[in-house]
Design a protein around this motif. Sequence first.
Motif, short mmCIF file in Angstrom:
data_model
loop_
_atom_site.label_atom_id
_atom_site.label_comp_id
_atom_site.label_asym_id
_atom_site.label_seq_id
_atom_site.Cartn_x
_atom_site.Cartn_y
_atom_site.Cartn_z
N HIS A 1 75.52 75.02 -13.77
CA HIS A 1 76.56 76.17 -14.15
C HIS A 1 77.13 76.59 -13.01
O HIS A 1 78.15 76.42 -12.62
CB HIS A 1 75.67 77.10 -14.75
N HIS B 1 76.23 81.95 -6.34
CA HIS B 1 76.62 82.91 -7.02
C HIS B 1 75.03 84.03 -7.89
O HIS B 1 75.26 84.83 -7.86
CB HIS B 1 77.70 82.86 -7.48
N ASP B 2 74.36 83.05 -7.78
CA ASP B 2 73.29 82.96 -9.15
C ASP B 2 71.38 83.47 -8.25
O ASP B 2 70.47 83.50 -9.25
CB ASP B 2 72.87 82.37 -10.51
N TYR C 1 69.52 74.21 -15.33
CA TYR C 1 70.65 75.48 -14.76
C TYR C 1 71.78 75.15 -13.88
O TYR C 1 73.07 75.95 -13.83
CB TYR C 1 69.97 77.11 -14.74
N ASP D 1 82.69 81.70 -12.55
CA ASP D 1 81.66 81.58 -13.29
C ASP D 1 82.17 82.47 -14.99
O ASP D 1 81.52 81.54 -15.96
CB ASP D 1 80.69 82.95 -12.35
MN MN Z 1 76.95 82.94 -13.03
#
Ligand code: MN
Length: 503
Positions: free
Chosen positions: A47, A71-72, A44, A137
């Motif tokens: 990303h 950001h996540d 992940y 994003d």
């Molecule tokens: Mn994202």
Amino acid sequence: MENAKEIIDLLSPLSKKDARMIADAFDFSKKIHDGQKRFSGEPYFNHLYETAKILAELRMSPITVTAGLLHDSLEDANVKEEKIEELFGEEILFLVKGVTKLGKIKYRGVERHNESLRKLFVAVSQDIRVIIIKLADRLHNMKTLQHVPQHKQERIAKETLEIYIPVAYRLGIRKLSRSLEDVSFSFVYPKEYEQTKKILKEKRKEDSGKLEKFQKSIRKGLAKNGVTNFNLDYRVKTLYSLYRKLLRKDWDVEKIYDISALRIILSDVDECYKVLGIIHGIWRPLPGRIKDYIAFPKPNGYQALHTTIFTGYGNVLEVQIKTKKMHQEAEYGVASHIYYKESKKTKIGSNLLWIKRLLPFKKPFDKSSKEKEINYDDIPSWIKELVEYQTLDKNKRALEEDLKEDFFQQRIFVFTPKGDVTDLPIDSTPIDFAYAIHSEIGNRISGVKVNRKMVAINSQLKNGDIVEIITSKSSRPSQKWFEYAKTTTAKKHIKSALQEQKK
Ligand code: MN
């Protein structure tokens, strides 16, 4: 293998402190997303890394890039807000929260309300940097969309075409809107994509030799007139913008003159007009195609001189003449103004925050550039409108009041608990909302929660309400519901359910 240095190098020169912050965020993000996988099977963290890289390529500030790496973290890694604030500070937390909030809204609506949805998108984000992180994003998500389950692909791609790309375009960030267009088009309109691709390929085959010859002639022509200090390149229309133009021109490619355009980039404005004169002196321009976007910039701030000329090789070609600065701004738009000095004095939550981000800013390491005057003309007018709404708010009024009548006079936006947005006429009730989602939900309403509180099913919904419909198998529509309903969809369904019951 990705490493923080690559991002740091893109931003260089960078202070030690900023480089440290990015490296820390890199390590932290990698750790908290450890074990998580993307649909593609990749870790992940890829990303986050790619999103931050897109931001760094846009020359965003270290704070914005750091927020990109994180950001996540709230939504997908369940990190506590306090933790982000403790490690990276209030401003980065503010940005991460903004991106998280923006990500919860799904922009599904009637096509004719797309413009309002775009404005909602911008209004909800509160800070221009939040939008740019969200766009970066989305760009990486689009690039990996083929791995996402098919039933989701179309919705995501459509949302990108109808909401994200126009927002990027209106902010003047062509670099982002073009990349997003390239990847979205094939998912939303596969047939048209293939068709357009074929047309472009044929056209380019036909033109490429001529283009090369013409570039040589231009160089010669300009040199003969004493202009030697310039950059020459050309751009090809993206498939999606060619497609949109084909639609307007009845698919007649011969009516489109700017599939390829030659760009002449000069150092100052006087030279632009001089070069236009030289070109018109040598090649015959096509009447009605001479555009002075320097004197009259496009609404998104775009500036250049455009002309279309007969090349002498049997074709016509658009020539764009602009300064380096105009070119830079055409590619980066608003983003080119927001690399601002990040000081501890920045007050988060201040309503002026938003507009501050839009102001031209002297790059901290660019000693040669003089401090620029604040130039409000650089800001697209629809953003100024929004800024005015944002700055109107003195006492942290609710979102629904912020989004003043103008935009939303006829419609309200109501959210499902999951963040899907539905637009309804003013004075709509939860009944209308339920039927807007699905007739089976409408037919089975047994109770309603608005903003987590139980309310009557005939209460009036307001902009920004979060509505949860509670259903039960034994519920049936009644004549009363018919009277409460405002939308024709709801009325239609209720009527047929009532008739059904009579039988
Ligand atoms: Mn994202």
